[in-house]
Scaffold this active site. Structure first.
Site, PDB file in Angstrom:
ATOM      1  N   THR A 134      19.019 -29.188  27.685  1.00  0.00           N
ATOM      2  CA  THR A 134      19.348 -30.513  28.218  1.00  0.00           C
ATOM      3  C   THR A 134      18.111 -31.394  28.329  1.00  0.00           C
ATOM      4  O   THR A 134      16.988 -30.887  28.457  1.00  0.00           O
ATOM      5  CB  THR A 134      19.971 -30.348  29.621  1.00  0.00           C
ATOM      6  OG1 THR A 134      20.092 -31.621  30.229  1.00  0.00           O
ATOM      7  CG2 THR A 134      19.121 -29.463  30.525  1.00  0.00           C
ATOM      8  N   ASP A 135      18.322 -32.710  28.340  1.00  0.00           N
ATOM      9  CA  ASP A 135      17.192 -33.635  28.541  1.00  0.00           C
ATOM     10  C   ASP A 135      16.681 -33.588  29.983  1.00  0.00           C
ATOM     11  O   ASP A 135      15.592 -34.074  30.280  1.00  0.00           O
ATOM     12  CB  ASP A 135      17.578 -35.068  28.155  1.00  0.00           C
ATOM     13  CG  ASP A 135      18.759 -35.636  28.938  1.00  0.00           C
ATOM     14  OD1 ASP A 135      19.342 -34.909  29.768  1.00  0.00           O
ATOM     15  OD2 ASP A 135      19.101 -36.815  28.716  1.00  0.00           O
ATOM     16  N   GLU A 136      17.476 -32.992  30.894  1.00  0.00           N
ATOM     17  CA  GLU A 136      17.080 -32.993  32.310  1.00  0.00           C
ATOM     18  C   GLU A 136      15.812 -32.187  32.562  1.00  0.00           C
ATOM     19  O   GLU A 136      15.181 -32.338  33.610  1.00  0.00           O
ATOM     20  CB  GLU A 136      18.219 -32.464  33.196  1.00  0.00           C
ATOM     21  CG  GLU A 136      19.476 -33.287  33.046  1.00  0.00           C
ATOM     22  CD  GLU A 136      20.460 -33.136  34.196  1.00  0.00           C
ATOM     23  OE1 GLU A 136      20.097 -32.552  35.222  1.00  0.00           O
ATOM     24  OE2 GLU A 136      21.585 -33.623  34.049  1.00  0.00           O
ATOM     25  N   TYR A 183      19.499 -26.884  38.750  1.00  0.00           N
ATOM     26  CA  TYR A 183      20.088 -26.771  37.402  1.00  0.00           C
ATOM     27  C   TYR A 183      19.010 -26.969  36.338  1.00  0.00           C
ATOM     28  O   TYR A 183      18.827 -26.118  35.449  1.00  0.00           O
ATOM     29  CB  TYR A 183      21.210 -27.805  37.214  1.00  0.00           C
ATOM     30  CG  TYR A 183      21.581 -28.036  35.762  1.00  0.00           C
ATOM     31  CD1 TYR A 183      22.190 -27.037  35.008  1.00  0.00           C
ATOM     32  CD2 TYR A 183      21.300 -29.256  35.128  1.00  0.00           C
ATOM     33  CE1 TYR A 183      22.508 -27.238  33.671  1.00  0.00           C
ATOM     34  CE2 TYR A 183      21.614 -29.468  33.801  1.00  0.00           C
ATOM     35  CZ  TYR A 183      22.220 -28.459  33.067  1.00  0.00           C
ATOM     36  OH  TYR A 183      22.532 -28.655  31.740  1.00  0.00           O
ATOM     37  N   ALA A 185      15.806 -26.879  36.605  1.00  0.00           N
ATOM     38  CA  ALA A 185      14.751 -25.861  36.694  1.00  0.00           C
ATOM     39  C   ALA A 185      15.201 -24.582  35.983  1.00  0.00           C
ATOM     40  O   ALA A 185      14.421 -23.927  35.282  1.00  0.00           O
ATOM     41  CB  ALA A 185      14.412 -25.573  38.152  1.00  0.00           C
ATOM     42  N   LYS A 187      17.420 -24.390  33.525  1.00  0.00           N
ATOM     43  CA  LYS A 187      17.460 -24.635  32.073  1.00  0.00           C
ATOM     44  C   LYS A 187      16.029 -24.641  31.512  1.00  0.00           C
ATOM     45  O   LYS A 187      15.771 -24.101  30.433  1.00  0.00           O
ATOM     46  CB  LYS A 187      18.156 -25.966  31.751  1.00  0.00           C
ATOM     47  CG  LYS A 187      19.645 -26.001  32.021  1.00  0.00           C
ATOM     48  CD  LYS A 187      20.458 -25.047  31.160  1.00  0.00           C
ATOM     49  CE  LYS A 187      20.538 -25.435  29.700  1.00  0.00           C
ATOM     50  NZ  LYS A 187      21.466 -24.570  28.940  1.00  0.00           N
TER      51      LYS A 187
HETATM   52  P1  NAD Z   1      30.599 -26.202  30.755  1.00  0.00           P
HETATM   53  O1  NAD Z   1      30.268 -25.960  32.189  1.00  0.00           O
HETATM   54  O2  NAD Z   1      31.727 -27.095  30.414  1.00  0.00           O
HETATM   55  O3  NAD Z   1      30.888 -24.802  30.022  1.00  0.00           O
HETATM   56  C1  NAD Z   1      30.092 -23.669  30.234  1.00  0.00           C
HETATM   57  C2  NAD Z   1      30.790 -22.470  29.607  1.00  0.00           C
HETATM   58  O4  NAD Z   1      29.958 -21.327  29.795  1.00  0.00           O
HETATM   59  C3  NAD Z   1      32.151 -22.140  30.251  1.00  0.00           C
HETATM   60  O5  NAD Z   1      33.097 -21.855  29.266  1.00  0.00           O
HETATM   61  C4  NAD Z   1      31.859 -20.898  31.091  1.00  0.00           C
HETATM   62  O6  NAD Z   1      32.987 -20.038  31.247  1.00  0.00           O
HETATM   63  C5  NAD Z   1      30.758 -20.238  30.272  1.00  0.00           C
HETATM   64  N1  NAD Z   1      29.898 -19.373  31.090  1.00  0.00           N
HETATM   65  C6  NAD Z   1      29.313 -19.658  32.278  1.00  0.00           C
HETATM   66  N2  NAD Z   1      28.628 -18.594  32.722  1.00  0.00           N
HETATM   67  C7  NAD Z   1      28.775 -17.610  31.798  1.00  0.00           C
HETATM   68  C8  NAD Z   1      28.284 -16.290  31.683  1.00  0.00           C
HETATM   69  N3  NAD Z   1      27.522 -15.743  32.647  1.00  0.00           N
HETATM   70  N4  NAD Z   1      28.622 -15.572  30.584  1.00  0.00           N
HETATM   71  C9  NAD Z   1      29.400 -16.105  29.606  1.00  0.00           C
HETATM   72  N5  NAD Z   1      29.907 -17.347  29.667  1.00  0.00           N
HETATM   73  C10 NAD Z   1      29.588 -18.092  30.759  1.00  0.00           C
HETATM   74  O7  NAD Z   1      29.240 -26.684  30.088  1.00  0.00           O
HETATM   75  P2  NAD Z   1      28.988 -27.820  28.981  1.00  0.00           P
HETATM   76  O8  NAD Z   1      28.920 -29.134  29.645  1.00  0.00           O
HETATM   77  O9  NAD Z   1      29.878 -27.597  27.848  1.00  0.00           O
HETATM   78  O10 NAD Z   1      27.484 -27.434  28.555  1.00  0.00           O
HETATM   79  C11 NAD Z   1      27.258 -26.437  27.562  1.00  0.00           C
HETATM   80  C12 NAD Z   1      25.755 -26.281  27.375  1.00  0.00           C
HETATM   81  O11 NAD Z   1      25.187 -27.520  26.966  1.00  0.00           O
HETATM   82  C13 NAD Z   1      25.015 -25.874  28.636  1.00  0.00           C
HETATM   83  O12 NAD Z   1      24.009 -24.958  28.278  1.00  0.00           O
HETATM   84  C14 NAD Z   1      24.418 -27.172  29.160  1.00  0.00           C
HETATM   85  O13 NAD Z   1      23.231 -26.920  29.872  1.00  0.00           O
HETATM   86  C15 NAD Z   1      24.149 -27.899  27.859  1.00  0.00           C
HETATM   87  N6  NAD Z   1      24.189 -29.373  27.915  1.00  0.00           N
HETATM   88  C16 NAD Z   1      25.252 -30.021  28.471  1.00  0.00           C
HETATM   89  C17 NAD Z   1      25.295 -31.412  28.451  1.00  0.00           C
HETATM   90  C18 NAD Z   1      26.461 -32.176  29.019  1.00  0.00           C
HETATM   91  O14 NAD Z   1      26.405 -33.412  29.109  1.00  0.00           O
HETATM   92  N7  NAD Z   1      27.543 -31.545  29.405  1.00  0.00           N
HETATM   93  C19 NAD Z   1      24.237 -32.128  27.881  1.00  0.00           C
HETATM   94  C20 NAD Z   1      23.155 -31.421  27.335  1.00  0.00           C
HETATM   95  C21 NAD Z   1      23.145 -30.042  27.352  1.00  0.00           C
HETATM   96  O1  DAU Z   2      21.678 -35.169  30.776  1.00  0.00           O
HETATM   97  C1  DAU Z   2      22.393 -34.027  30.393  1.00  0.00           C
HETATM   98  C2  DAU Z   2      23.137 -33.468  31.577  1.00  0.00           C
HETATM   99  O2  DAU Z   2      24.208 -34.361  31.847  1.00  0.00           O
HETATM  100  C3  DAU Z   2      23.668 -32.060  31.331  1.00  0.00           C
HETATM  101  O3  DAU Z   2      22.594 -31.191  31.146  1.00  0.00           O
HETATM  102  C4  DAU Z   2      24.519 -31.590  32.521  1.00  0.00           C
HETATM  103  O4  DAU Z   2      25.073 -30.323  32.235  1.00  0.00           O
HETATM  104  C5  DAU Z   2      25.622 -32.597  32.735  1.00  0.00           C
HETATM  105  O5  DAU Z   2      26.378 -32.237  33.867  1.00  0.00           O
HETATM  106  C6  DAU Z   2      25.054 -34.005  32.919  1.00  0.00           C
HETATM  107  O6  DAU Z   2      24.341 -34.109  34.173  1.00  0.00           O
HETATM  108  P1  DAU Z   2      24.484 -35.396  35.131  1.00  0.00           P
HETATM  109  O7  DAU Z   2      24.121 -34.999  36.506  1.00  0.00           O
HETATM  110  O8  DAU Z   2      23.784 -36.570  34.543  1.00  0.00           O
HETATM  111  O9  DAU Z   2      26.095 -35.657  34.971  1.00  0.00           O
HETATM  112  P2  DAU Z   2      27.203 -36.037  36.055  1.00  0.00           P
HETATM  113  O10 DAU Z   2      28.440 -36.360  35.286  1.00  0.00           O
HETATM  114  O11 DAU Z   2      27.291 -35.041  37.151  1.00  0.00           O
HETATM  115  O12 DAU Z   2      26.653 -37.395  36.678  1.00  0.00           O
HETATM  116  C7  DAU Z   2      26.362 -38.528  35.880  1.00  0.00           C
HETATM  117  C8  DAU Z   2      25.776 -39.595  36.794  1.00  0.00           C
HETATM  118  O13 DAU Z   2      26.800 -40.060  37.681  1.00  0.00           O
HETATM  119  C9  DAU Z   2      24.657 -39.098  37.678  1.00  0.00           C
HETATM  120  O14 DAU Z   2      23.698 -40.147  37.838  1.00  0.00           O
HETATM  121  C10 DAU Z   2      25.326 -38.826  39.024  1.00  0.00           C
HETATM  122  C11 DAU Z   2      26.437 -39.851  39.055  1.00  0.00           C
HETATM  123  N1  DAU Z   2      27.669 -39.439  39.779  1.00  0.00           N
HETATM  124  C12 DAU Z   2      28.250 -38.258  39.419  1.00  0.00           C
HETATM  125  C13 DAU Z   2      29.388 -37.811  40.040  1.00  0.00           C
HETATM  126  C14 DAU Z   2      30.039 -36.500  39.666  1.00  0.00           C
HETATM  127  C15 DAU Z   2      28.220 -40.223  40.758  1.00  0.00           C
HETATM  128  O15 DAU Z   2      27.708 -41.337  41.072  1.00  0.00           O
HETATM  129  N2  DAU Z   2      29.351 -39.800  41.395  1.00  0.00           N
HETATM  130  C16 DAU Z   2      29.963 -38.608  41.096  1.00  0.00           C
HETATM  131  O16 DAU Z   2      30.984 -38.253  41.724  1.00  0.00           O
END
Ligand code: NAD
Ligand code: DAU
Length: 377
Positions: A134-136, A183, A185, A187
């Protein structure tokens, strides 16, 4: 013929990656390895579950022996690792689970792949361990231009009516890691382990760091699906702080396409940032969501603006994320396929058309978690 394990394939991004690979590569053996936590849902993959090149295995990535046996049995030569705990708010409440899955789970998977591949006559030749991050991990950027400026690049994703950057600095691949949340930290730590396995043992690894994804099948604890559902049901929209935080949004299928390209064409030991130069303040996205839901449901425009409810800020809330993806665009020719306005329209329509999916994943444990989050604010 390739045999590829995709971890976390029942989650949001993972399900799009599994679908793309299963449909695009009929001669591959695709194994979806997922523990099915609250975030994993096999309903996300109903359309491909009967395909002959697809297999689901319910397993924890921390199960070293189980994963090693699976790799041997399936003669795995590629791993695309997405399994993780992914929600920042949950990591603030329960950091241990994040360390366990994201750090120890990734280490266990690396060690299993190393053990299996080193036992083969050809060793690491033709193998690939691709870690999705992730970019985080880069921390937060300053918002030097709160009113917005022209971004240095325009991509399809950012080419719509809103076309702004909120500072002149971007996340580039050479930036030092400065994670702030448990989270990020966890990653960051997993990324370090992946690179250490390349540098120490010569494992053929690749890491990518992507910005915020949006699209179908995202668990409705994340901003976009949560707010679409709340607007539909006229529930309050809990905006953290002033709603001024900036995120850089990419349609999930464009991320999946980038993963496909990098898995096949990326250079071993390299890092690629993935993003579409598509920065938005949370409050501006929320207004787009309200207008889109209201229009699609035939309500008066802006009727639901009063659902916006400012609540206590997220602890350690990163101010601005903005990815510089020029390396990926220049070296591998990737670019987003979808303008943000089109992507949001498709996404809102999908959630409105799939209320049963939303109700299914938001019942039970999730509802208890969400209610308790709310009580604390
Ligand atoms: P998600 O939470 O929707 O899905 C995570 C999946 O991992 C689920 O299917 C869960 O059952 C599985 N999982 C969790 N713990 C497990 C374990 N111990 N063993 C096997 N499977 C397990 O997540 P997502 O949003 O699809 O993100 C997927 C990946 O991409 C993550 O590594 C996340 O850090 C990264 N990522 C997410 C975003 C985003 O915006 N969602 C952006 C950049 C990177
Ligand atoms: O940048 C990549 C990341 O993006 C991924 O690595 C994470 O897995 C993914 O969850 C996401 O993280 P964010 O914290 O940016 O996403 P989230 O949807 O939780 O929140 C987006 C923004 O909105 C953030 O600034 C917090 C804000 N927010 C979020 C929720 C859930 C609110 O203001 N209210 C809310 O209820």
């Amino acid at each position: 013929m390739r045999s590829v394990i995709i971890t976390g394939g029942a989650g949001f991004i993972g399900s799009h990656v599994v679908r793309l690979f299963v449909n695009k590569y009929p001669d591959y053996n695709i194994i979806n390895l997922d523990k099915l936590t609250y975030a994993g849902n096999l309903d996300n993959l109903r359309d491909i579950e009967g395909k002959p090149n697809y297999k689901f295995v319910k397993m924890d990535i921390c199960d070293f022996e189980g994963v090693l046996a699976l790799m041997k049995a399936e003669k795995v030569d590629g791993i695309i690792h997405l399994a993780a705990e992914s929600h920042v708010d949950r990591s603030i409440k329960d950091p241990f689970t994040f360390a366990q899955t994201n750090v120890m789970g990734t280490l266990s998977l690396l060690q299993a792949a190393k053990t299996y591949w080193e036992s083969l006559p050809e060793g690491f030749d033709g193998k690939r361990f691709y870690h999705i991050s992730t970019d985080e991990v880069y921390g937060a950027l300053e918002m030097t231009n709160p009113e917005g400026i022209e971004p240095p690049f325009t991509t399809k994703a950012s080419s719509g009516s809103h076309h702004l950057a909120y500072g002149s600095k971007f996340f580039t691949e050479d930036l030092k890691y400065q994670p702030h949340s448990p989270y990020s930290a966890s990653k960051a730590s997993s990324d370090h382990f992946v690179r250490a396995f390349h540098d120490t043992y010569g494992m053929p690894t690749i890491v990518t760091n992507c910005s915020n994804n949006y699209g179908p099948y995202q668990f409705p604890e994340k901003l976009i699906p949560l707010f679409i559902n709340n607007i539909r049901h006229r529930k309050p929209l809990p905006v953290y702080g002033k709603g001024e935080n900036v995120r850089d949004w990419l349609f999930v299928e464009d991320h999946a396409r980038a993963i496909d390209l990098i898995f096949h064409k990326g250079t071993i030991a390299e890092t690629y940032n993935i993003g579409g130069f598509n920065e938005w303040k949370n409050i501006d996205i929320i207004k787009v969501l309200i207008n889109t839901v209201d229009r699609l449901l035939g309500r008066a425009q802006g009727e639901d603006m009063d659902l916006i409810t400012y609540v206590t800020d997220r602890a350690g809330h990163d101010l601005r994320y903005a990815i510089d993806s020029t390396k990926l665009q220049r070296e591998l020719g990737w670019e987003p396929s979808l303008q943000f306005e089109e992507g949001i329209e498709r996404t809102v329509r999908w959630y409105l058309d799939h209320q049963a999916w939303v109700d299914n994943v938001t019942s039970g444990e999730y509802q208890k978690y969400y209610d308790s989050m709310y009580k604390n604010r």
